[in-house]
Design an enzyme around this catalytic site. Structure first.
Site, PDB file in Angstrom:
ATOM      1  N   ARG A 169       0.281  -1.267   0.376  1.00 20.95           N
ATOM      2  CA  ARG A 169      -0.119   0.251   0.122  1.00 20.95           C
ATOM      3  C   ARG A 169       0.712   1.193  -0.157  1.00 20.95           C
ATOM      4  O   ARG A 169       1.488   1.389   1.052  1.00 20.95           O
ATOM      5  CB  ARG A 169      -0.725  -0.187   1.269  1.00 20.95           C
ATOM      6  CG  ARG A 169      -1.528   1.319   1.551  1.00 20.95           C
ATOM      7  CD  ARG A 169      -3.100   1.096   3.282  1.00 20.95           C
ATOM      8  NE  ARG A 169      -3.480   2.319   2.327  1.00 20.95           N
ATOM      9  CZ  ARG A 169      -3.388   3.490   3.604  1.00 20.95           C
ATOM     10  NH1 ARG A 169      -3.258   2.878   4.495  1.00 20.95           N
ATOM     11  NH2 ARG A 169      -4.018   4.608   3.240  1.00 20.95           N
ATOM     12  N   ASN A 228      -7.951   1.771   9.655  1.00 17.13           N
ATOM     13  CA  ASN A 228      -5.639   1.758  10.463  1.00 17.13           C
ATOM     14  C   ASN A 228      -6.068   1.605  11.751  1.00 17.13           C
ATOM     15  O   ASN A 228      -7.385   2.896  12.158  1.00 17.13           O
ATOM     16  CB  ASN A 228      -5.738   3.407   9.673  1.00 17.13           C
ATOM     17  CG  ASN A 228      -5.556   3.206   8.324  1.00 17.13           C
ATOM     18  OD1 ASN A 228      -5.954   2.222   7.857  1.00 17.13           O
ATOM     19  ND2 ASN A 228      -5.285   3.922   7.922  1.00 17.13           N
ATOM     20  N   HIS A 238      -3.500  11.037   0.140  1.00 11.52           N
ATOM     21  CA  HIS A 238      -2.913  10.703   1.983  1.00 11.52           C
ATOM     22  C   HIS A 238      -2.367  11.819   2.040  1.00 11.52           C
ATOM     23  O   HIS A 238      -1.224  11.992   1.787  1.00 11.52           O
ATOM     24  CB  HIS A 238      -1.706   9.905   1.567  1.00 11.52           C
ATOM     25  CG  HIS A 238      -1.061   8.648   3.013  1.00 11.52           C
ATOM     26  ND1 HIS A 238      -1.716   7.197   3.558  1.00 11.52           N
ATOM     27  CD2 HIS A 238      -1.225   9.352   3.925  1.00 11.52           C
ATOM     28  CE1 HIS A 238      -1.113   7.397   4.825  1.00 11.52           C
ATOM     29  NE2 HIS A 238      -0.449   8.413   4.957  1.00 11.52           N
ATOM     30  N   GLU A 279      -3.278  -0.322   7.503  1.00 14.35           N
ATOM     31  CA  GLU A 279      -2.200   0.343   8.795  1.00 14.35           C
ATOM     32  C   GLU A 279      -2.585   0.213  10.391  1.00 14.35           C
ATOM     33  O   GLU A 279      -3.641  -0.409  11.250  1.00 14.35           O
ATOM     34  CB  GLU A 279      -2.291   1.747   8.653  1.00 14.35           C
ATOM     35  CG  GLU A 279      -1.537   2.745   7.662  1.00 14.35           C
ATOM     36  CD  GLU A 279      -1.938   4.047   7.742  1.00 14.35           C
ATOM     37  OE1 GLU A 279      -1.404   4.416   8.769  1.00 14.35           O
ATOM     38  OE2 GLU A 279      -2.243   4.558   6.914  1.00 14.35           O
ATOM     39  N   TYR A 302      -5.097   1.814  15.403  1.00 14.14           N
ATOM     40  CA  TYR A 302      -3.271   2.289  16.244  1.00 14.14           C
ATOM     41  C   TYR A 302      -3.754   1.806  18.114  1.00 14.14           C
ATOM     42  O   TYR A 302      -2.998   1.095  18.700  1.00 14.14           O
ATOM     43  CB  TYR A 302      -2.472   3.377  15.823  1.00 14.14           C
ATOM     44  CG  TYR A 302      -2.395   3.873  14.350  1.00 14.14           C
ATOM     45  CD1 TYR A 302      -0.691   3.189  14.527  1.00 14.14           C
ATOM     46  CD2 TYR A 302      -2.819   4.124  13.869  1.00 14.14           C
ATOM     47  CE1 TYR A 302      -0.545   3.139  13.598  1.00 14.14           C
ATOM     48  CE2 TYR A 302      -2.520   4.164  12.264  1.00 14.14           C
ATOM     49  CZ  TYR A 302      -0.951   3.685  12.150  1.00 14.14           C
ATOM     50  OH  TYR A 302      -0.509   3.864  11.147  1.00 14.14           O
ATOM     51  N   GLU A 307      -7.872   8.200   5.998  1.00 16.33           N
ATOM     52  CA  GLU A 307      -8.584   8.882   7.346  1.00 16.33           C
ATOM     53  C   GLU A 307      -8.359  10.312   7.338  1.00 16.33           C
ATOM     54  O   GLU A 307      -8.191  11.259   7.518  1.00 16.33           O
ATOM     55  CB  GLU A 307      -6.964   9.057   8.577  1.00 16.33           C
ATOM     56  CG  GLU A 307      -5.921   7.731   8.269  1.00 16.33           C
ATOM     57  CD  GLU A 307      -4.977   7.560   9.192  1.00 16.33           C
ATOM     58  OE1 GLU A 307      -4.407   8.835   9.768  1.00 16.33           O
ATOM     59  OE2 GLU A 307      -4.826   6.232   9.491  1.00 16.33           O
TER      60      GLU A 307
HETATM   61  O1  IFM Z   1       2.126   8.036   8.881  1.00 15.07           O
HETATM   62  C1  IFM Z   1       0.801   7.891  10.118  1.00 15.07           C
HETATM   63  C2  IFM Z   1      -0.115   7.745   8.757  1.00 15.07           C
HETATM   64  O2  IFM Z   1       0.576   8.801   7.659  1.00 15.07           O
HETATM   65  C3  IFM Z   1      -1.383   7.468   9.159  1.00 15.07           C
HETATM   66  N1  IFM Z   1      -1.507   6.473  10.045  1.00 15.07           N
HETATM   67  C4  IFM Z   1      -0.720   7.316  11.103  1.00 15.07           C
HETATM   68  C5  IFM Z   1       0.244   6.239  10.913  1.00 15.07           C
HETATM   69  C6  IFM Z   1       1.343   6.777  12.399  1.00 15.07           C
HETATM   70  O3  IFM Z   1       0.925   8.316  12.559  1.00 15.07           O
END
Ligand code: IFM
Length: 440
Positions: free
Chosen positions: A74, A289, A118, A349, A291, A163
């Site tokens: 990606r 995505n 992006h 992600e 985290y 995002e």
């Molecule tokens: O680096 C970023 C990415 O560009 C978008 N998602 C989160 C990642 C980590 O912060």
């Protein structure tokens, strides 16, 4: 429980974070070029001017991916390389770069998953109002068509946006990311226009032969600070709408959740007839995505936002200070399975930044535990089709500059030397092991 045979293992990057070469081959300026030049915006004044020099070193980066054994890559296409001013005909040299990249990926058996936007909006469009201007949605569709016209004969999977909530929240509401506008809830139209751009781009991409199209959203499961406190629960609901539901429900159901919980401008002032039908153009997958989860409480009286973030203290954190909670990924996948029935998911992600070491046990642990969460979701019947580690390389982490390292591969920015970390070897073995033990 093994992963299914069709499951794709991949890595993810984004143009501004790795390419460098910001003035080469006719590339125009993006909002991030301008933002980085503005004193005080990015830590230590770092910029993406050189980044990982991927624009010149991509063959080496591809060799790293091939050696890793990934099925998919990606990456993002820099809009200002294709349309330096955000409109008009394509810059052939910009297209050539991605054309070569796609061919080289396919030669190595790696499936390309390009993302069209992006965050590197052409600065010329920002000067016309950026995402606050609804015309930018039409510009995105025009740009998408130009790229697909060149690549859709070989590229099957397309991601329109990355995002959109981050652009809305950090770029337009809080002003801590490019373009640096601090409009609080008046930023909400920027989110709507991105979604409209997504919908129009889906249609434009399909008209040019794109077969599978989706978008990649940032999701953060939300926890109320006190579950038994009505005001905290309302704050959690508002945050969920703001962060998660706003960018999924219009796409998969053609309608917004109840936006009145946010207290922003009246949606009637920016949502026009037909917009939701355009946004709801069927997608082939959703990119997830993930985290960390977020905890919120009720805002203090007079606070302009309907929630206030509070730290999650009972979990270990990454180098970014983000709590490590793999179970929240499992919950999220269950929620998406329930709320978006029939829509395949990709983890587009997932990853972590830790201090600068190639012996990155913490990253291995992070990835292994999150992959286990995905495995558990798949075992329950959630249709997850792939997993992309963020990121292949250490790279330009936006306002953190080069201080936050998310890569499986260490980059020495002084020499551009790439050194695979222990996590790279671990992921390579993981992929090889998964291939040996597949079902279906
Ligand atoms: O680096 C970023 C990415 O560009 C978008 N998602 C989160 C990642 C980590 O912060």
């Amino acid at each position: 429980m093994p992963f299914p045979a069709h499951f794709r293992w991949g890595v993810a990057t984004a143009a501004y974070q790795i390419e460098g070469a910001t003035t080469e081959d006719g590339r125009g300026e993006s909002v991030w070029d301008v933002f980085c030049r503005t004193p005080g915006r990015v830590r230590d004044g770092h910029t993406g001017e050189v980044a990982c020099d991927h624009y010149h070193r991509w063959p080496e980066d591809l060799a790293l991916m091939a050696d890793l054994g990934v099925d998919a890559y990606r990456f993002s296409i820099a809009w200002p390389r294709i349309q330096p001013d955000g409109t008009g005909p394509a810059n052939p040299r910009g297209l050539d770069f991605y054309d070569r990249l796609v061919d080289a990926l396919l030669d190595r058996g790696i499936t390309p998953f390009p993302t069209l936007f992006h965050w590197d909006l052409p600065q010329a469009l920002e000067e016309e109002g950026g995402w606050l201007n609804r015309d930018t949605a039409h510009r995105l569709a025009e740009y998408a068509a130009l790229v697909a016209r060149r690549l859709a004969d070989r590229v099957e999977h397309w991601i329109t946006l990355n995002e959109p909530v981050v652009v809305t929240a950090y770029g337009y509401a809080l002003g801590v990311y490019a373009p640096g506008r601090a409009l609080l809830l008046d930023a909400l139209p920027a989110g709507h226009h991105q979604l409209l751009g997504h919908g129009l781009a889906v249609t434009a991409l399909r008209a040019e032969g794109a077969r599978r199209v989706g978008l990649a959203n940032h999701y953060s499961p939300v926890w109320a600070a006190a579950e038994d406190d009505e005001a905290d629960r309302r704050a959690a609901e508002a945050f969920d709408v703001f962060m998660n539901r706003c960018y999924t429900e219009p796409v998969v159901r053609g309608r917004y959740p109840d936006l009145s919980v946010l207290g922003g401008p009246d949606p009637a002032s920016y949502v026009r007839d037909g917009d939701l039908a355009a946004i709801g153009a069927p997608v082939d997958f959703l990119g997830v995505n993930y985290y960390n989860p977020t905890r919120v409480k009720a805002p203090a009286p007079g606070d302009p936002l309907p929630f206030e973030l509070v730290p999650v203290e009972e979990h270990p954190v990454t180098g970014m200070g983000w709590p490590i909670v793999p179970d929240a990924l499992l919950d999220l996948l269950r929620t998406l399975h329930r709320t978006c029935p029939g829509v395949p998911l990709y983890i587009t992600e997932n990853g972590c930044a830790f201090d600068d070491s190639v012996h990155d046990e913490e990253r291995i642990d992070f990835l292994a535990r999150h992959i286990d969460a995905v495995r558990a979701a798949v075992a329950e019947g959630v249709d997850v089709r792939g997993y992309f580690v963020w990121s292949l390389l250490d790279n330009f982490e936006w306002v953190e500059g080069y201080h936050a390292r998310f890569g499986l591969v260490h980059v020495d920015y002084a020499t551009q030397r790439r050194t695979p970390k222990d996590s790279y070897a671990w992921y390579r073995d993981h992929i090889a092991r998964s291939r040996g033990a597949v079902t279906g």
